[in-house]
Design a protein around this motif. Structure first.
Motif, PDB file in Angstrom:
ATOM      1  N   LEU A 173      -4.905   6.233  14.680  1.00 13.99           N
ATOM      2  CA  LEU A 173      -3.600   6.332  14.057  1.00 13.99           C
ATOM      3  C   LEU A 173      -3.573   5.637  12.709  1.00 13.99           C
ATOM      4  CD1 LEU A 173      -1.277   5.743  17.142  1.00 13.99           C
ATOM      5  CD2 LEU A 173      -1.507   7.855  15.827  1.00 13.99           C
ATOM      6  N   ALA A 174      -4.207   4.483  12.643  1.00  9.15           N
ATOM      7  CA  ALA A 174      -4.265   3.746  11.382  1.00  9.15           C
ATOM      8  C   ALA A 174      -4.991   4.567  10.328  1.00  9.15           C
ATOM      9  CB  ALA A 174      -4.971   2.410  11.589  1.00  9.15           C
ATOM     10  N   GLU A 175      -6.035   5.292  10.750  1.00 10.22           N
ATOM     11  CA  GLU A 175      -6.798   6.096   9.817  1.00 10.22           C
ATOM     12  C   GLU A 175      -6.030   7.321   9.357  1.00 10.22           C
ATOM     13  OE1 GLU A 175     -11.255   4.934  11.509  1.00 10.22           O
ATOM     14  OE2 GLU A 175     -10.380   6.889  11.938  1.00 10.22           O
ATOM     15  N   ASP A 176      -4.946   7.677  10.091  1.00 10.34           N
ATOM     16  CA  ASP A 176      -4.137   8.827   9.707  1.00 10.34           C
ATOM     17  C   ASP A 176      -3.346   8.566   8.426  1.00 10.34           C
ATOM     18  OD1 ASP A 176      -3.268   9.923  13.067  1.00 10.34           O
ATOM     19  OD2 ASP A 176      -4.977  10.386  11.776  1.00 10.34           O
ATOM     20  N   ALA A 177      -3.154   7.298   8.079  1.00 10.45           N
ATOM     21  CA  ALA A 177      -2.412   6.968   6.867  1.00 10.45           C
ATOM     22  C   ALA A 177      -3.186   7.475   5.658  1.00 10.45           C
ATOM     23  CB  ALA A 177      -2.209   5.465   6.769  1.00 10.45           C
ATOM     24  N   PRO A 178      -2.590   8.355   4.848  1.00 12.91           N
ATOM     25  CA  PRO A 178      -3.320   8.910   3.699  1.00 12.91           C
ATOM     26  C   PRO A 178      -3.583   7.858   2.626  1.00 12.91           C
ATOM     27  CG  PRO A 178      -1.014   9.552   3.621  1.00 12.91           C
ATOM     28  CD  PRO A 178      -1.217   8.875   4.935  1.00 12.91           C
ATOM     29  N   LYS A 179      -4.702   8.004   1.980  1.00 22.89           N
ATOM     30  CA  LYS A 179      -5.064   7.106   0.875  1.00 22.89           C
ATOM     31  C   LYS A 179      -4.696   7.713  -0.474  1.00 22.89           C
ATOM     32  CE  LYS A 179      -7.100   3.917   3.399  1.00 22.89           C
ATOM     33  NZ  LYS A 179      -6.485   4.224   4.686  1.00 22.89           N
ATOM     34  N   ALA A 180      -4.535   9.039  -0.498  1.00 17.47           N
ATOM     35  CA  ALA A 180      -4.179   9.743  -1.738  1.00 17.47           C
ATOM     36  C   ALA A 180      -3.338  10.958  -1.380  1.00 17.47           C
ATOM     37  CB  ALA A 180      -5.431  10.174  -2.484  1.00 17.47           C
ATOM     38  N   ILE A 181      -2.314  11.214  -2.161  1.00 20.42           N
ATOM     39  CA  ILE A 181      -1.465  12.384  -1.938  1.00 20.42           C
ATOM     40  C   ILE A 181      -1.140  13.054  -3.273  1.00 20.42           C
ATOM     41  CG2 ILE A 181      -0.409  11.469   0.160  1.00 20.42           C
ATOM     42  CD1 ILE A 181       2.067  10.746  -1.504  1.00 20.42           C
ATOM     43  N   THR A 182      -0.715  14.307  -3.186  1.00 19.10           N
ATOM     44  CA  THR A 182      -0.257  15.044  -4.361  1.00 19.10           C
ATOM     45  C   THR A 182       1.222  15.345  -4.185  1.00 19.10           C
ATOM     46  OG1 THR A 182      -2.421  16.053  -4.700  1.00 19.10           O
ATOM     47  CG2 THR A 182      -0.550  17.120  -5.766  1.00 19.10           C
ATOM     48  N   LEU A 233       2.956  10.131   7.072  1.00 12.16           N
ATOM     49  CA  LEU A 233       3.368  10.115   5.673  1.00 12.16           C
ATOM     50  C   LEU A 233       4.889   9.983   5.571  1.00 12.16           C
ATOM     51  CD1 LEU A 233       2.811  10.352   2.665  1.00 12.16           C
ATOM     52  CD2 LEU A 233       2.710  12.858   2.930  1.00 12.16           C
ATOM     53  N   LYS A 234       5.609  10.662   6.436  1.00 13.54           N
ATOM     54  CA  LYS A 234       7.069  10.558   6.442  1.00 13.54           C
ATOM     55  C   LYS A 234       7.498   9.117   6.703  1.00 13.54           C
ATOM     56  CE  LYS A 234      11.246  12.200   8.784  1.00 13.54           C
ATOM     57  NZ  LYS A 234      11.806  13.126   9.791  1.00 13.54           N
ATOM     58  N   GLN A 235       6.869   8.473   7.684  1.00 15.71           N
ATOM     59  CA  GLN A 235       7.198   7.083   7.990  1.00 15.71           C
ATOM     60  C   GLN A 235       6.936   6.184   6.787  1.00 15.71           C
ATOM     61  OE1 GLN A 235       5.115   5.382  11.409  1.00 15.71           O
ATOM     62  NE2 GLN A 235       5.228   3.365  10.446  1.00 15.71           N
ATOM     63  N   MET A 236       5.799   6.387   6.131  1.00 16.07           N
ATOM     64  CA  MET A 236       5.447   5.585   4.962  1.00 16.07           C
ATOM     65  C   MET A 236       6.465   5.772   3.838  1.00 16.07           C
ATOM     66  SD  MET A 236       1.340   6.331   5.027  1.00 16.07           S
ATOM     67  CE  MET A 236       1.013   5.578   3.419  1.00 16.07           C
ATOM     68  N   LEU A 237       6.834   7.024   3.590  1.00 17.28           N
ATOM     69  CA  LEU A 237       7.803   7.306   2.532  1.00 17.28           C
ATOM     70  C   LEU A 237       9.174   6.728   2.872  1.00 17.28           C
ATOM     71  CD1 LEU A 237       6.781  10.977   1.693  1.00 17.28           C
ATOM     72  CD2 LEU A 237       6.877   9.103   0.032  1.00 17.28           C
ATOM     73  N   ASN A 238       9.590   6.872   4.118  1.00 19.48           N
ATOM     74  CA  ASN A 238      10.888   6.320   4.525  1.00 19.48           C
ATOM     75  C   ASN A 238      10.929   4.807   4.355  1.00 19.48           C
ATOM     76  OD1 ASN A 238      12.457   8.550   5.143  1.00 19.48           O
ATOM     77  ND2 ASN A 238      11.713   8.678   7.256  1.00 19.48           N
ATOM     78  N   ASP A 239       9.840   4.141   4.726  1.00 16.44           N
ATOM     79  CA  ASP A 239       9.774   2.687   4.566  1.00 16.44           C
ATOM     80  C   ASP A 239       9.863   2.303   3.084  1.00 16.44           C
ATOM     81  OD1 ASP A 239       9.530   2.390   7.290  1.00 16.44           O
ATOM     82  OD2 ASP A 239       7.361   2.049   7.271  1.00 16.44           O
ATOM     83  N   ALA A 240       9.161   3.071   2.248  1.00 17.07           N
ATOM     84  CA  ALA A 240       9.171   2.781   0.810  1.00 17.07           C
ATOM     85  C   ALA A 240      10.546   3.052   0.204  1.00 17.07           C
ATOM     86  CB  ALA A 240       8.105   3.615   0.107  1.00 17.07           C
ATOM     87  N   ILE A 241      11.193   4.142   0.620  1.00 19.21           N
ATOM     88  CA  ILE A 241      12.533   4.459   0.117  1.00 19.21           C
ATOM     89  C   ILE A 241      13.529   3.390   0.556  1.00 19.21           C
ATOM     90  CG2 ILE A 241      14.459   6.079   0.308  1.00 19.21           C
ATOM     91  CD1 ILE A 241      12.300   8.324   0.544  1.00 19.21           C
ATOM     92  N   SER A 242      13.448   2.973   1.810  1.00 18.51           N
ATOM     93  CA  SER A 242      14.345   1.916   2.305  1.00 18.51           C
ATOM     94  C   SER A 242      14.199   0.647   1.482  1.00 18.51           C
ATOM     95  CB  SER A 242      14.051   1.613   3.778  1.00 18.51           C
ATOM     96  OG  SER A 242      14.409   2.693   4.609  1.00 18.51           O
ATOM     97  N   ALA A 243      12.956   0.291   1.165  1.00 17.89           N
ATOM     98  CA  ALA A 243      12.707  -0.906   0.359  1.00 17.89           C
ATOM     99  C   ALA A 243      13.246  -0.736  -1.055  1.00 17.89           C
ATOM    100  CB  ALA A 243      11.209  -1.201   0.330  1.00 17.89           C
TER     101      ALA A 243
END
Length: 283
Positions: A23-32, A250-260
């Motif tokens: 699961l940890a490896e599922d976190a993307p390192k690069a996105i477009t 990716l959705k979780q990561m973006l939501n966390d960043a938007i919340s911050a």
């Protein structure tokens, strides 16, 4: 028996550890990230040929928070969702409203902006003489919306209204003014802006922040935002980042960043810089 149980527990813990690592490896390192690049001041191509605007600055900020390398590209509006689905890019940040219809095919983050839709017209027109209003009507309140629309209809009867194709703005004008105005669809808002300035159409309907940016140009000195703003309903929950339904991490990561970015005032400061008002969603 105890050894077997211990072995089973060890195996289970080992499997949990493997799953956790996976699961940890599922976190993307690069996105477009794709944007339209033709919707100033939210996203546009500047004089140097580079993408710029509120969403470009916000996208870069979110990527820094996620510690992800981001590439931002331009894509025609009508190709954004189809191209996302086939994997041409990973995220859409193009002033796209979170609507039930779009949620049938893609997913969205929480909203990062709320921006009402409204009209712009010549100052000396019947609609223009009304002037801008700070009122906002929620489309979910049918009685209030009908009252507001009924006041505007006589001022727009027989007029030609420009609106960007394949948008919630178009659906709004069709639903509430389709029996009153001639609707002219455009591939980009820049195109209907040009026709408004040239007198080929009588009014345009778009997000109020985009209208303000358009009317700040010298060639639009004779035009004004006219009437109230409209939110909710066809316009959904606000503006969010679109992504594929399966990209849950990716959705979780973006939501966390938007919340911050909401919590520390970043979205407030970026929006005030670009659109001269705070479009931060109210929690």
């Amino acid at each position: 028996m105890k050894i077997s149980r211990l072995a089973a527990v060890a195996a289970a813990l080992s499997m949990f550890g493997f799953m956790h690592t996976a699961l940890a490896e599922d976190a993307p390192k690069a996105i477009t990230i794709a944007t339209e690049g033709a919707y100033a001041p939210w996203n546009f191509t500047n004089a140097d040929g580079k993408l710029d605007g509120l969403e470009i600055e916000l996208a870069n900020n979110l990527c820094e928070r996620m510690k992800v390398k981001c590439t931002i590209i331009a894509q025609d509006w009508d190709g954004l969702i189809p191209s996302l689905k086939v994997g041409k890019f990973d995220v859409i940040m193009a002033s796209m409203f979170i609507t039930p219809k779009r949620l049938e095919t893609i997913d969205f983050t929480q909203p990062y902006a709320i921006d009402p839709g409204g009209f712009a017209a010549a100052k000396d027109s019947d609609l223009g003489k009304v002037g801008a209003s700070a009122e906002k009507f929620k489309l979910d309140d049918e009685a209030a919306t009908k009252a507001a629309v009924d006041k505007l209809k006589p001022l727009l009867k027989g007029k030609v209204v420009g609106v960007q194709a394949a948008t919630a703005m178009l659906e709004f004008v069709k639903k509430y003014f389709g029996d009153t105005v001639e609707i002219r669809e455009y591939k980009t808002t820049e195109q209907h802006d040009l026709d408004l300035a040239a007198g080929r159409i009588d009014a345009i309907f778009a997000q109020k922040t985009a209208l303000a940016a358009t009317l700040a140009k010298p060639e639009f000195a004779g035009f004004t935002v006219a009437g109230p703003g409209f939110v909710g309903g066809l316009f959904g929950a606000g503006t969010g980042a679109g992504l594929r339904k399966e990209d849950t991490k990716l959705k979780q990561m973006l939501n966390d960043a938007i919340s911050a970015a909401i919590a520390d005032g970043t979205i407030k400061s970026i929006s005030e810089k670009w659109v001269k008002t705070d479009v931060t969603p109210v929690k």
